[in-house]
Design an enzyme around this catalytic site. Structure first.
Site, PDB file in Angstrom:
ATOM      1  N   SER A  10     -35.584  41.854 -21.149  1.00  0.00           N
ATOM      2  CA  SER A  10     -35.758  42.391 -22.502  1.00  0.00           C
ATOM      3  C   SER A  10     -37.235  42.608 -22.768  1.00  0.00           C
ATOM      4  O   SER A  10     -38.033  41.662 -22.741  1.00  0.00           O
ATOM      5  CB  SER A  10     -35.202  41.408 -23.532  1.00  0.00           C
ATOM      6  OG  SER A  10     -35.712  41.748 -24.810  1.00  0.00           O
ATOM      7  N   HIS A  35     -33.762  46.271 -20.805  1.00  0.00           N
ATOM      8  CA  HIS A  35     -33.026  45.941 -22.027  1.00  0.00           C
ATOM      9  C   HIS A  35     -33.927  46.193 -23.236  1.00  0.00           C
ATOM     10  O   HIS A  35     -35.015  45.615 -23.347  1.00  0.00           O
ATOM     11  CB  HIS A  35     -32.579  44.477 -21.970  1.00  0.00           C
ATOM     12  CG  HIS A  35     -31.694  44.064 -23.100  1.00  0.00           C
ATOM     13  ND1 HIS A  35     -30.332  44.321 -23.131  1.00  0.00           N
ATOM     14  CD2 HIS A  35     -31.969  43.401 -24.244  1.00  0.00           C
ATOM     15  CE1 HIS A  35     -29.808  43.830 -24.231  1.00  0.00           C
ATOM     16  NE2 HIS A  35     -30.779  43.266 -24.938  1.00  0.00           N
ATOM     17  N   ASP A  37     -34.254  46.043 -27.235  1.00  0.00           N
ATOM     18  CA  ASP A  37     -33.691  45.429 -28.441  1.00  0.00           C
ATOM     19  C   ASP A  37     -34.146  46.179 -29.683  1.00  0.00           C
ATOM     20  O   ASP A  37     -35.313  46.123 -30.058  1.00  0.00           O
ATOM     21  CB  ASP A  37     -34.134  43.961 -28.524  1.00  0.00           C
ATOM     22  CG  ASP A  37     -33.374  43.097 -27.532  1.00  0.00           C
ATOM     23  OD1 ASP A  37     -32.129  43.135 -27.548  1.00  0.00           O
ATOM     24  OD2 ASP A  37     -34.028  42.397 -26.727  1.00  0.00           O
ATOM     25  N   MET A  39     -33.889  46.447 -33.611  1.00  0.00           N
ATOM     26  CA  MET A  39     -33.527  45.652 -34.795  1.00  0.00           C
ATOM     27  C   MET A  39     -34.032  46.356 -36.043  1.00  0.00           C
ATOM     28  O   MET A  39     -35.154  46.863 -36.054  1.00  0.00           O
ATOM     29  CB  MET A  39     -34.160  44.262 -34.705  1.00  0.00           C
ATOM     30  CG  MET A  39     -33.819  43.517 -33.422  1.00  0.00           C
ATOM     31  SD  MET A  39     -34.456  41.827 -33.486  1.00  0.00           S
ATOM     32  CE  MET A  39     -34.134  41.286 -31.803  1.00  0.00           C
ATOM     33  N   HIS A  68     -29.730  47.962 -26.944  1.00  0.00           N
ATOM     34  CA  HIS A  68     -28.937  47.013 -27.740  1.00  0.00           C
ATOM     35  C   HIS A  68     -29.251  47.250 -29.214  1.00  0.00           C
ATOM     36  O   HIS A  68     -30.311  46.865 -29.698  1.00  0.00           O
ATOM     37  CB  HIS A  68     -29.317  45.590 -27.279  1.00  0.00           C
ATOM     38  CG  HIS A  68     -28.626  44.497 -28.008  1.00  0.00           C
ATOM     39  ND1 HIS A  68     -28.978  43.168 -27.860  1.00  0.00           N
ATOM     40  CD2 HIS A  68     -27.595  44.502 -28.889  1.00  0.00           C
ATOM     41  CE1 HIS A  68     -28.196  42.415 -28.624  1.00  0.00           C
ATOM     42  NE2 HIS A  68     -27.355  43.204 -29.261  1.00  0.00           N
ATOM     43  N   MET A  70     -29.071  46.452 -32.806  1.00  0.00           N
ATOM     44  CA  MET A  70     -28.791  45.429 -33.821  1.00  0.00           C
ATOM     45  C   MET A  70     -29.142  46.058 -35.158  1.00  0.00           C
ATOM     46  O   MET A  70     -30.145  45.714 -35.799  1.00  0.00           O
ATOM     47  CB  MET A  70     -29.609  44.161 -33.528  1.00  0.00           C
ATOM     48  CG  MET A  70     -29.055  43.391 -32.341  1.00  0.00           C
ATOM     49  SD  MET A  70     -30.242  42.222 -31.656  1.00  0.00           S
ATOM     50  CE  MET A  70     -31.141  43.304 -30.547  1.00  0.00           C
ATOM     51  N   MET A 141     -23.305  37.597 -27.062  1.00  0.00           N
ATOM     52  CA  MET A 141     -24.550  36.978 -27.521  1.00  0.00           C
ATOM     53  C   MET A 141     -24.442  35.465 -27.360  1.00  0.00           C
ATOM     54  O   MET A 141     -23.505  34.849 -27.869  1.00  0.00           O
ATOM     55  CB  MET A 141     -24.808  37.290 -29.001  1.00  0.00           C
ATOM     56  CG  MET A 141     -25.153  38.724 -29.344  1.00  0.00           C
ATOM     57  SD  MET A 141     -26.653  39.414 -28.614  1.00  0.00           S
ATOM     58  CE  MET A 141     -27.912  38.205 -28.973  1.00  0.00           C
ATOM     59  N   ASP A 180     -26.547  37.644 -23.359  1.00  0.00           N
ATOM     60  CA  ASP A 180     -27.877  37.873 -23.934  1.00  0.00           C
ATOM     61  C   ASP A 180     -28.273  36.715 -24.835  1.00  0.00           C
ATOM     62  O   ASP A 180     -27.622  36.446 -25.843  1.00  0.00           O
ATOM     63  CB  ASP A 180     -27.820  39.191 -24.731  1.00  0.00           C
ATOM     64  CG  ASP A 180     -29.167  39.591 -25.307  1.00  0.00           C
ATOM     65  OD1 ASP A 180     -30.162  38.903 -25.078  1.00  0.00           O
ATOM     66  OD2 ASP A 180     -29.201  40.632 -26.001  1.00  0.00           O
TER      67      ASP A 180
END
Ligand code: DX5
Ligand code: ZN
Length: 231
Positions: A10, A35, A37, A39, A68, A70, A141, A180
Site C-alpha cells: 500500500s 495497492h 488507498d 479515502m 481500494h 473507501m 479488512m 488488508d
C-alpha cells in the site's frame, strides 16, 4: 494446485515525495500489485488521494493498480477511476445498498477491469451471497479502514476461510481473496493458511529498514503457509 501469494504494497505508507522510487523498489522486489488507498474523509475519517493520482501512477508502473475505494459515493466516481486506468477496483459493500453492488460490478467489468468488493471487520460475509459468483476478488479488512499501521484484528482469518467456501459453493473457483490491514511477518501465515491470495502490506513493507527484503520475507512465509495448507 499451488498458486503463489501476491503482495500488494500500500503506497499509503510510502514516501509521497519519492513515490516513483518507492514504487520501482517494490516492482523490483516482485510485488504483484500496487495497492492504492482512496479515502474521502466521509466513508472513513481520513483523506488521501484520488483520480488524478491514479492517472499519474499508471504512467510510472507496469504493475496492475489495485484501487481500494473507501468512499461514500463509489458509483459516482467509479467511471473516473476506470478511465484513469485502475486495473482492479474495490468498492465497499457498506457504501452500496440493495442492488447497487451489482451495478458497480457491472460497470467495472464493462470497462474491462477486475471487480472486487470489500467487507469491513464487522460486516458479515453472507452479505456477499448474491454477488460472490460475479466477483474477481473479495477484500477482507483486518483493521477498521482509515489508517495504516494498525494492529491486525484477531480472528479475521475465519472470515477468509468462510469466503473461500462461499466462493467454492458459488462455483467461482478463480476468485481471489485479499486481506488488508496489519499484515506482516507475524500475521501473514494465518491468513494465507486460511486461503488469502493477495496480501496488502503498508507499514510491514514501507516502514521496514529494507522494504524489498521485508516483502520477500512476507511472501515466502505466505507461500509456505499456503503450501502447508494444501498438504
Ligand atoms: C487501511 C488501508 C490499508 C492500510 C494498510 O484503511 O486500506 O491498505 O493502509 O496498512 P498496514 O499494512 O500498515 O495496516
Ligand atoms: Zn487498502
Amino acid at each position: 494446485m499451488f498458486q503463489p501469494v501476491k503482495i500488494a504494497p500500500s503506497i499509503l505508507s510510502a514516501d509521497f515525495m519519492n513515490l516513483e522510487r518507492d514504487i520501482a523498489m517494490i516492482e523490483q522486489a516482485g510485488a504483484g500489485y500496487v495497492h492504492v488507498d482512496v479515502m474521502d474523509g466521509h466513508f472513513v475519517p481520513n483523506l488521501t488521494i484520488g483520480v488524478p493520482h491514479v492517472k499519474q501512477l499508471k504512467h510510472i508502473t507496469s504493475l496492475p493498480l489495485d484501487v481500494h475505494l473507501m468512499i461514500s459515493n463509489p458509483l459516482v466516481q467509479l467511471p473516473w477511476f476506470l478511465e484513469a486506468g485502475a486495473d482492479m477496483v474495490t468498492v465497499h459493500i457498506e457504501a452500496l445498498e440493495g442492488q447497487w453492488a451489482d451495478r458497480a460490478v457491472e460497470a467495472i467489468h464493462e470497462a474491462g477491469a477486475q471487480a472486487c468488493v470489500a467487507l469491513k471487520p464487522n460486516t458479515p460475509a453472507d452479505v456477499l451471497s448474491s454477488t460472490i459468483g460475479k466477483l474477481d476478488m473479495v477484500l477482507i479488512m483486518s483493521v477498521e479502514p482509515g489508517f495504516s499501521g494498525q494492529g491486525y484484528i484477531e480472528g479475521s482469518e475465519d472470515k477468509v476461510a468462510q469466503v473461500v467456501s462461499m466462493a467454492r459453493e458459488a462455483g467461482n473457483d478463480g476468485m481471489l481473496i485479499e486481506v488488508d490491514g496489519g499484515i506482516g511477518l507475524k500475521t501473514v501465515e494465518r491468513v494465507c493458511a486460511a486461503g488469502a491470495d493477495v496480501i496488502v502490506c503498508g507499514n510491514a513493507v514501507y516502514a521496514a529498514e529494507d522494504p524489498a527484503a521485508a516483502l520477500a520475507e512476507i511472501e515466502a512465509l505466505g507461500n509456505k503457509a499456503r503450501l502447508a495448507a494444501l498438504a
